[in-house]
Scaffold this motif. Structure first.
Motif, mmCIF file in Angstrom:
data_model
loop_
_atom_site.group_PDB
_atom_site.id
_atom_site.type_symbol
_atom_site.label_atom_id
_atom_site.label_comp_id
_atom_site.label_asym_id
_atom_site.label_seq_id
_atom_site.Cartn_x
_atom_site.Cartn_y
_atom_site.Cartn_z
ATOM 1 N N VAL A 83 0.835 -1.200 0.000
ATOM 2 C CA VAL A 83 0.000 0.000 0.000
ATOM 3 C C VAL A 83 0.872 1.254 0.000
ATOM 4 C CG1 VAL A 83 -1.710 1.322 1.302
ATOM 5 C CG2 VAL A 83 -1.905 -1.159 1.194
ATOM 6 N N LYS A 84 1.938 1.223 0.773
ATOM 7 C CA LYS A 84 2.824 2.380 0.891
ATOM 8 C C LYS A 84 3.465 2.745 -0.446
ATOM 9 C CE LYS A 84 6.622 3.997 3.841
ATOM 10 N NZ LYS A 84 7.526 3.610 4.956
ATOM 11 N N GLU A 85 3.768 1.743 -1.231
ATOM 12 C CA GLU A 85 4.415 1.961 -2.530
ATOM 13 C C GLU A 85 3.504 2.691 -3.519
ATOM 14 O OE1 GLU A 85 5.729 -1.787 -3.988
ATOM 15 O OE2 GLU A 85 7.387 -1.958 -2.564
ATOM 16 N N LYS A 86 2.220 2.724 -3.263
ATOM 17 C CA LYS A 86 1.283 3.365 -4.181
ATOM 18 C C LYS A 86 1.373 4.891 -4.136
ATOM 19 C CE LYS A 86 -2.080 -0.410 -3.954
ATOM 20 N NZ LYS A 86 -3.467 -0.812 -3.575
ATOM 21 N N GLY A 87 2.027 5.428 -3.092
ATOM 22 C CA GLY A 87 2.185 6.877 -2.982
ATOM 23 C C GLY A 87 0.874 7.623 -2.849
ATOM 24 N N LEU A 88 -0.031 7.087 -2.043
ATOM 25 C CA LEU A 88 -1.374 7.662 -1.906
ATOM 26 C C LEU A 88 -1.350 8.975 -1.119
ATOM 27 C CD1 LEU A 88 -3.177 4.341 -1.000
ATOM 28 C CD2 LEU A 88 -3.235 5.488 -3.214
ATOM 29 N N LYS A 89 -2.357 9.815 -1.378
ATOM 30 C CA LYS A 89 -2.562 11.044 -0.612
ATOM 31 C C LYS A 89 -4.035 11.120 -0.242
ATOM 32 C CE LYS A 89 1.250 13.718 -2.587
ATOM 33 N NZ LYS A 89 1.652 14.952 -3.304
ATOM 34 N N LEU A 90 -4.366 10.579 0.918
ATOM 35 C CA LEU A 90 -5.753 10.523 1.382
ATOM 36 C C LEU A 90 -5.911 11.360 2.636
ATOM 37 C CD1 LEU A 90 -6.217 6.658 0.986
ATOM 38 C CD2 LEU A 90 -6.974 8.427 -0.606
ATOM 39 N N ASP A 91 -7.076 11.983 2.781
ATOM 40 C CA ASP A 91 -7.310 12.872 3.925
ATOM 41 C C ASP A 91 -8.611 12.484 4.625
ATOM 42 O OD1 ASP A 91 -7.697 14.903 5.737
ATOM 43 O OD2 ASP A 91 -7.175 16.506 4.354
ATOM 44 N N MET A 92 -8.479 12.001 5.841
ATOM 45 C CA MET A 92 -9.650 11.684 6.655
ATOM 46 C C MET A 92 -9.520 12.411 8.005
ATOM 47 S SD MET A 92 -11.410 7.903 6.700
ATOM 48 C CE MET A 92 -10.142 7.074 7.643
ATOM 49 N N SER A 93 -9.003 13.653 7.914
ATOM 50 C CA SER A 93 -8.644 14.373 9.131
ATOM 51 C C SER A 93 -9.755 15.245 9.679
ATOM 52 C CB SER A 93 -7.408 15.238 8.885
ATOM 53 O OG SER A 93 -7.660 16.205 7.886
ATOM 54 N N ARG A 94 -10.649 15.754 8.824
ATOM 55 C CA ARG A 94 -11.692 16.640 9.327
ATOM 56 C C ARG A 94 -13.036 16.278 8.726
ATOM 57 N NH1 ARG A 94 -9.645 19.734 12.901
ATOM 58 N NH2 ARG A 94 -11.785 20.262 13.417
ATOM 59 N N GLY A 95 -14.095 16.643 9.437
ATOM 60 C CA GLY A 95 -15.438 16.291 8.990
ATOM 61 C C GLY A 95 -15.995 17.276 7.988
ATOM 62 N N LYS A 96 -15.375 17.344 6.832
ATOM 63 C CA LYS A 96 -15.847 18.246 5.790
ATOM 64 C C LYS A 96 -16.850 17.529 4.892
ATOM 65 C CE LYS A 96 -11.879 19.330 3.896
ATOM 66 N NZ LYS A 96 -10.885 20.070 3.071
ATOM 67 N N PRO A 97 -17.910 18.221 4.479
ATOM 68 C CA PRO A 97 -18.815 17.635 3.487
ATOM 69 C C PRO A 97 -18.084 17.393 2.172
ATOM 70 C CG PRO A 97 -19.820 19.543 4.544
ATOM 71 C CD PRO A 97 -18.375 19.544 4.935
ATOM 72 N N SER A 98 -18.495 16.368 1.467
ATOM 73 C CA SER A 98 -17.910 16.056 0.175
ATOM 74 C C SER A 98 -18.492 16.972 -0.898
ATOM 75 C CB SER A 98 -18.200 14.606 -0.196
ATOM 76 O OG SER A 98 -19.604 14.413 -0.368
ATOM 77 N N ALA A 99 -17.881 16.939 -2.076
ATOM 78 C CA ALA A 99 -18.394 17.741 -3.197
ATOM 79 C C ALA A 99 -19.833 17.356 -3.542
ATOM 80 C CB ALA A 99 -17.489 17.569 -4.414
ATOM 81 N N ASP A 100 -20.143 16.061 -3.448
ATOM 82 C CA ASP A 100 -21.516 15.619 -3.735
ATOM 83 C C ASP A 100 -22.514 16.259 -2.780
ATOM 84 O OD1 ASP A 100 -20.708 14.053 -5.828
ATOM 85 O OD2 ASP A 100 -20.694 12.178 -4.707
ATOM 86 N N GLN A 101 -22.131 16.402 -1.518
ATOM 87 C CA GLN A 101 -23.015 17.049 -0.548
ATOM 88 C C GLN A 101 -23.159 18.540 -0.846
ATOM 89 O OE1 GLN A 101 -20.769 14.842 2.823
ATOM 90 N NE2 GLN A 101 -22.605 15.673 3.776
ATOM 91 N N LEU A 102 -22.055 19.185 -1.172
ATOM 92 C CA LEU A 102 -22.098 20.616 -1.473
ATOM 93 C C LEU A 102 -22.951 20.890 -2.708
ATOM 94 C CD1 LEU A 102 -18.358 21.551 -0.836
ATOM 95 C CD2 LEU A 102 -20.286 21.723 0.748
ATOM 96 N N ASN A 103 -22.920 19.965 -3.643
ATOM 97 C CA ASN A 103 -23.708 20.136 -4.874
ATOM 98 C C ASN A 103 -25.209 20.182 -4.604
ATOM 99 O OD1 ASN A 103 -21.450 20.240 -6.516
ATOM 100 N ND2 ASN A 103 -21.493 18.052 -7.002
ATOM 101 N N LEU A 104 -25.635 19.601 -3.484
ATOM 102 C CA LEU A 104 -27.055 19.590 -3.148
ATOM 103 C C LEU A 104 -27.623 20.996 -2.967
ATOM 104 C CD1 LEU A 104 -27.107 16.676 -0.520
ATOM 105 C CD2 LEU A 104 -27.879 16.558 -2.898
ATOM 106 N N SER A 105 -26.755 21.933 -2.612
ATOM 107 C CA SER A 105 -27.224 23.294 -2.311
ATOM 108 C C SER A 105 -26.959 24.286 -3.434
ATOM 109 C CB SER A 105 -26.553 23.795 -1.021
ATOM 110 O OG SER A 105 -26.907 22.999 0.081
ATOM 111 N N MET A 106 -26.498 23.833 -4.570
ATOM 112 C CA MET A 106 -26.109 24.760 -5.625
ATOM 113 C C MET A 106 -27.267 25.622 -6.143
ATOM 114 S SD MET A 106 -22.939 24.772 -5.859
ATOM 115 C CE MET A 106 -22.817 25.829 -7.310
ATOM 116 N N ASP A 107 -28.476 25.087 -6.081
ATOM 117 C CA ASP A 107 -29.623 25.888 -6.543
ATOM 118 C C ASP A 107 -29.872 27.103 -5.654
ATOM 119 O OD1 ASP A 107 -30.059 24.368 -8.751
ATOM 120 O OD2 ASP A 107 -31.740 23.227 -7.927
ATOM 121 N N MET A 108 -29.272 27.108 -4.461
ATOM 122 C CA MET A 108 -29.386 28.280 -3.606
ATOM 123 C C MET A 108 -28.777 29.508 -4.275
ATOM 124 S SD MET A 108 -28.033 28.852 0.314
ATOM 125 C CE MET A 108 -29.039 27.514 0.967
ATOM 126 N N MET A 109 -27.809 29.260 -5.158
ATOM 127 C CA MET A 109 -27.151 30.370 -5.846
ATOM 128 C C MET A 109 -28.074 31.046 -6.862
ATOM 129 S SD MET A 109 -24.441 30.010 -4.163
ATOM 130 C CE MET A 109 -23.456 31.299 -4.882
#
Length: 428
Positions: free
Chosen positions: A26-52
């Motif tokens: 797994v280490k050899e794959k050179g991954l960059k993953l972030d599970m450090s903060r409870g941020k909404p994903s892009a899919d969640q943010l897209n739910l509110s786009m009509d607010m604009m």
């Protein structure tokens, strides 16, 4: 599965060898993953786009009571926004003030006002020899950062399955006048996902604090953040309970739409007694003429009412639920029965709390980072970043994609296994 503690040294070493080989791959794959903060994903943010779109260039920006949202005024916020947030917080509209876009900012300002000018005529905290806050642990690191910033001494209170240890809370609050507050995330708590029981809320409302200016900082951040339709936690409403107990002024209740609409661009609110709100307004009117009414109106026009928020949050749940379940499935499949960690399956909120073997959390987080997975820092869920048992790790499944989450969960359990074996072998 056989518990690791029941394995011989030779069996542990053999197991470790195989796990290290997998970890290396797994280490050899050179991954960059972030599970450090409870941020909404892009899919969640897209739910509110009509607010604009709801406030187009030719939109009517006049409220129902005739207020022009483009102009100054309305310190409390527009009536429609007060009603929307009041319904979400389960309190009367007259007990609500709408602030800016972040409840964290409101909590910071509330502590700052108490420090510089005091609460309802009491001595400003900055003029006292010592000020203390109770901190349920594990808890929310940004709460702890506020009180640490102002030099307030933080006192740990252990969390139980029904909320903070109320025997200890009652004892400390009643005996020590320097204790001025307690941080609370009462529904789907950060990070454990625990909801305070009716008895816990009742005992909070009936506290007998030695300090007249003691306040419960009730951060109901996840009041509508359910993961399931059929398994939703219920929380007794604290403002009404305090009023019934003869302690109407003892609580500040906070909430926002930060993880409902757009983080950093939502609307935030405080609910409190009329006496508390009058005290807040007296200082707030020097700070501002009024917060962003255009943004308030945008939220009202988009959600319309509490039913719109509830329906919107069902869509959030449909995105979040599979992520939580994916992580929980991996934890159960890979670590269940090994007795090297425990966790809680929450019904809502944004986190999964994992308790490793004592003395292992920092090493697990560091090990995961080796393979490209960034976790919340070990100790972050305790005041001053110091977990006395070096055990708790906050898992935030919301932000990564499903594919990233699958890999992240594998890295995490591999890290837990390897570090736990080292602990049992005496290498930690």
């Amino acid at each position: 599965m056989t518990a690791y503690k029941d394995l011989s040294k030779e069996e542990l070493l053999e197991l470790k060898s195989g796990l290290e080989a997998r970890f290396g791959e797994v280490k050899e794959k050179g991954l960059k993953l972030d599970m450090s903060r409870g941020k909404p994903s892009a899919d969640q943010l897209n739910l509110s786009m009509d607010m604009m779109k709801v406030l187009a260039g030719d939109a009517n920006l006049i409220c129902e009571d005739g207020v022009d949202c483009r102009n100054y005024g309305n310190l409390d916020g527009i009536d429609e926004a007060k009603q929307l947030l009041a319904d979400m917080m389960e309190v009367p509209k007259d007990n609500v003030i709408i602030f800016g876009n972040s409840s964290l900012n409101v909590m910071y300002d509330t502590v700052a006002r108490a420090m510089t000018h005091g609460i309802m005529g009491n001595t400003p905290w900055c003029k006292l020899d010592k000020v203390k806050f109770l901190c349920p642990v594990p808890g929310y690191d940004r709460h702890f950062a506020i009180t640490e910033f102002f030099g307030i001494e933080m006192v740990n209170v252990p969390m139980t399955s029904t909320g903070p240890d109320m025997d200890l809370v009652e004892k400390l609050v009643s005996e020590d006048e320097s204790i001025k507050g307690i941080w609370c995330v009462p529904k789907y708590s950060n990070p454990q996902g625990i909801t305070y029981s009716d008895d816990t809320v009742y005992r909070f409302a009936n506290l007998k604090p030695a300090a007249k200016d003691f306040r419960i900082f009730w951060d109901n951040a996840y009041c509508v953040h359910h993961l399931y339709e059929d398994k939703q936690d219920y929380l007794l409403e604290i403002l009404m309970e305090c009023k019934k107990a003869g302690n109407p002024d003892m609580v500040y209740k906070f909430s926002s739409t930060s993880k409902i609409s757009f983080p950093g661009s939502g609307i935030a609110a405080m609910a409190a007694s009329e006496a508390n709100l009058k005290d807040v307004r007296n200082m707030m009117k020097v700070q501002t003429i009024g917060h962003d009414k255009v943004n308030q109106l945008r939220h009202v026009r988009f959600f319309k009412n509490i039913h719109g928020i509830v329906e919107h949050m069902r869509k959030h749940a449909d995105i979040l639920r599979p992520k939580f379940e994916a992580v929980l499935d991996v934890l159960e499949r890979e670590l269940g029965g090994l007795e090297i960690g425990s966790w809680i399956a929450p019904h809502g909120g944004y986190f999964i709390s994992f308790d490793a073997m004592e003395g292992c959390a920092k090493a697990i987080v560091a090990k995961a980072k080796e393979a490209g997975l960034v976790m919340t820092g070990a100790g972050a869920t305790f005041p001053y970043g110091k977990d006395p048992h070096d055990s708790n790790i906050r898992i935030a499944p919301s932000y990564p994609t499903a594919e990233e989450l699958s890999v992240a969960a594998e890295i995490f359990v591999l890290s837990v296994k390897l570090v736990s074996i080292d602990k049992l072998l005496g290498n930690l």
